[in-house]
Motif scaffolding. Structure first.
Motif, PDB file in Angstrom:
ATOM      1  N   HIS A  64      29.614   7.156  18.415  1.00 46.26           N
ATOM      2  CA  HIS A  64      29.139   6.285  17.347  1.00 46.26           C
ATOM      3  C   HIS A  64      30.084   6.354  16.149  1.00 46.26           C
ATOM      4  O   HIS A  64      30.436   7.442  15.688  1.00 46.26           O
ATOM      5  CB  HIS A  64      27.726   6.702  16.932  1.00 46.26           C
ATOM      6  CG  HIS A  64      27.075   5.776  15.971  1.00 46.26           C
ATOM      7  ND1 HIS A  64      26.091   6.175  15.108  1.00 46.26           N
ATOM      8  CD2 HIS A  64      27.282   4.447  15.712  1.00 46.26           C
ATOM      9  CE1 HIS A  64      25.695   5.149  14.372  1.00 46.26           C
ATOM     10  NE2 HIS A  64      26.407   4.089  14.722  1.00 46.26           N
ATOM     11  N   TRP A  65      30.447   5.207  15.618  1.00 45.62           N
ATOM     12  CA  TRP A  65      31.478   5.135  14.578  1.00 45.62           C
ATOM     13  C   TRP A  65      31.100   5.864  13.291  1.00 45.62           C
ATOM     14  O   TRP A  65      31.985   6.299  12.528  1.00 45.62           O
ATOM     15  CB  TRP A  65      31.816   3.680  14.264  1.00 45.62           C
ATOM     16  CG  TRP A  65      30.770   2.928  13.497  1.00 45.62           C
ATOM     17  CD1 TRP A  65      29.717   2.225  13.999  1.00 45.62           C
ATOM     18  CD2 TRP A  65      30.676   2.808  12.076  1.00 45.62           C
ATOM     19  NE1 TRP A  65      28.979   1.670  12.999  1.00 45.62           N
ATOM     20  CE2 TRP A  65      29.538   2.009  11.790  1.00 45.62           C
ATOM     21  CE3 TRP A  65      31.440   3.268  11.007  1.00 45.62           C
ATOM     22  CZ2 TRP A  65      29.152   1.687  10.500  1.00 45.62           C
ATOM     23  CZ3 TRP A  65      31.055   2.938   9.710  1.00 45.62           C
ATOM     24  CH2 TRP A  65      29.925   2.167   9.465  1.00 45.62           C
ATOM     25  N   VAL A  66      29.816   6.045  13.021  1.00 43.02           N
ATOM     26  CA  VAL A  66      29.409   6.701  11.778  1.00 43.02           C
ATOM     27  C   VAL A  66      29.900   8.142  11.719  1.00 43.02           C
ATOM     28  O   VAL A  66      30.017   8.721  10.636  1.00 43.02           O
ATOM     29  CB  VAL A  66      27.875   6.595  11.609  1.00 43.02           C
ATOM     30  CG1 VAL A  66      27.381   7.423  10.436  1.00 43.02           C
ATOM     31  CG2 VAL A  66      27.480   5.134  11.401  1.00 43.02           C
ATOM     32  N   GLY A  67      30.220   8.727  12.857  1.00 38.37           N
ATOM     33  CA  GLY A  67      30.788  10.071  12.851  1.00 38.37           C
ATOM     34  C   GLY A  67      32.118  10.172  12.136  1.00 38.37           C
ATOM     35  O   GLY A  67      32.573  11.277  11.806  1.00 38.37           O
ATOM     36  N   ASN A  68      32.743   9.023  11.860  1.00 38.26           N
ATOM     37  CA  ASN A  68      34.024   9.017  11.141  1.00 38.26           C
ATOM     38  C   ASN A  68      33.857   9.206   9.641  1.00 38.26           C
ATOM     39  O   ASN A  68      34.850   9.422   8.932  1.00 38.26           O
ATOM     40  CB  ASN A  68      34.753   7.685  11.365  1.00 38.26           C
ATOM     41  CG  ASN A  68      34.944   7.359  12.825  1.00 38.26           C
ATOM     42  OD1 ASN A  68      35.191   8.235  13.635  1.00 38.26           O
ATOM     43  ND2 ASN A  68      34.815   6.083  13.176  1.00 38.26           N
ATOM     44  N   VAL A  69      32.624   9.075   9.145  1.00 35.56           N
ATOM     45  CA  VAL A  69      32.388   8.981   7.712  1.00 35.56           C
ATOM     46  C   VAL A  69      31.402  10.051   7.265  1.00 35.56           C
ATOM     47  O   VAL A  69      30.377  10.266   7.906  1.00 35.56           O
ATOM     48  CB  VAL A  69      31.840   7.586   7.340  1.00 35.56           C
ATOM     49  CG1 VAL A  69      31.702   7.447   5.834  1.00 35.56           C
ATOM     50  CG2 VAL A  69      32.739   6.486   7.891  1.00 35.56           C
TER      51      VAL A  69
END
Length: 367
Positions: free
Chosen positions: A261-266
């Motif tokens: 999930h892309w939110v792990g980048n932030v």
């Protein structure tokens, strides 16, 4: 921070501009900013021990160290403010209320536009280039993009610049507007002088539906890596989940794709600590940084966070499926060529959050 109306602002009213009197609190804030001194780090090291959080102290949280590309801290912008074109990726109403002084608002609908080809949907390069030209961006400009955080509106802007073959440097402000301790503008702002932006399409930054169809069965094996950036429930096609788009004919994921999930980048307003990102993608997900990696989501905005993050930590060839799962799931004709899978899945657990107030600004005197 000091707040100023830009010289080009128009329709200024007391509601649009900062006209508050210089009361004691305002004066104190200005003195604290002046006391921040010549270096961010030096100010932070003393201000915290006095129990005071200065603008420089806050900015220091967002500085970027190590071998990280694209992401820069407020100190970089302070040093390069006169030479860099600054783009604000937030919605228009937030731009009018407060922004980095002299920044230009990104026409977001235009930079997400796509065009259909025989192979599938691809970025509309002409529309994207025209949109950047309309706000006075030239192909050779060094550009810094910011938003409320380092979320996907910001990374989509960075991707759009790369897609049109932008020759200047492309950077993103870690911490977004929250970390900026310099001059601010308010109110409406007249448009900058347009330029004629001649694109040089960088077709290696994206892939098409048919490019993927030709490689089904090879992803994360003998072929390129494929990362689904959606929430796990969408990736798994979980029946009854609110994460499933009701407009999709089919649910699940592209065969062979793994889910991060892309939110792990932030982490709030900033990028996740780079060492943790390397652990997430290279160790947990076992993606090879030297191989081609393709990222996709439901549409073409959120997955650009993973696109830029992987590039920032040293992955050599990262591409976006601009058509997204929405195109793949709803394709007309022979759907056997574009299969959707739910039985086999690999979900890499992530932790992250986008935006919100940052409450960790106080410096600890114990280190």
């Amino acid at each position: 921070m000091t707040r100023d109306t830009d010289p080009a602002d128009d329709d200024k009213t007391s509601a649009d501009t900062d006209t508050a009197p210089a009361d004691a609190d305002t004066t104190r804030r200005r003195l604290l900013q002046a006391a921040a001194g010549a270096t961010v780090a030096g100010a932070a090291s003393t201000a915290g021990c006095l129990g005071v959080t200065t603008p420089a102290n806050v900015a220091a949280q967002y500085e970027v160290s190590g071998n990280v590309a694209h992401f820069v801290g407020p100190g970089w912008l302070a040093d390069n403010r006169e030479s860099a074109v600054v783009l604000d990726a937030r919605p228009a109403e937030r731009f009018r209320v407060e922004r980095i002084y002299g920044s230009r608002r990104v026409p977001f609908d235009a930079i997400t536009s796509r065009v259909s080809t025989d192979d599938g949907e691809v970025p509309d390069i002409d529309a994207i280039a025209a949109a950047f030209g309309d706000i006075g961006v030239s192909p050779d400009d060094d550009v810094l993009v910011y938003g409320a955080s380092v979320g996907s509106r910001v990374t989509r802007t960075a991707f759009a610049l790369a897609a049109v073959g932008h020759a200047g440097d492309i950077r993103v402000l870690n911490g977004g507007l929250s970390g900026w301790n310099g001059r601010l503008g308010t109110g409406s702002r007249s448009a900058p002088t347009p330029t004629d932006y001649e694109p040089d399409p960088a077709t290696e930054t994206w892939v098409t539906r048919d490019w993927l169809a030709e490689r089904v069965g090879t992803f994360n094996g003998d072929g390129p890596g494929l990362v689904d950036t959606r929430v796990p429930e969408a990736y798994l096609g979980s029946p009854g989940s609110d994460a499933l788009d009701p407009d999709h004919d089919r649910h699940g994921h592209l065969p062979g794709a793994l889910n991060v999930h892309w939110v792990g980048n932030v982490a709030g307003n900033r990028m996740t600590e780079p060492g943790r990102l390397v652990q997430l993608y290279e160790v947990d997900a076992e993606i090879d940084r030297s191989d081609t990696v393709v990222v996709y989501g439901d549409e073409n905005v959120n997955p650009t966070s993973t696109w830029l993050t992987l590039r920032a930590i040293g992955f050599e060839d990262v591409r976006l499926y601009d058509g997204g799962f929405g195109e793949w799931a709803n394709v007309d004709g022979d759907r056997g060529r574009y299969p959707v899978e739910t039985a086999t899945s690999v979900v890499i657990e992530t932790e992250g959050s986008v935006g919100g107030d940052d409450s960790s600004g106080d410096f600890s005197c114990t280190g």
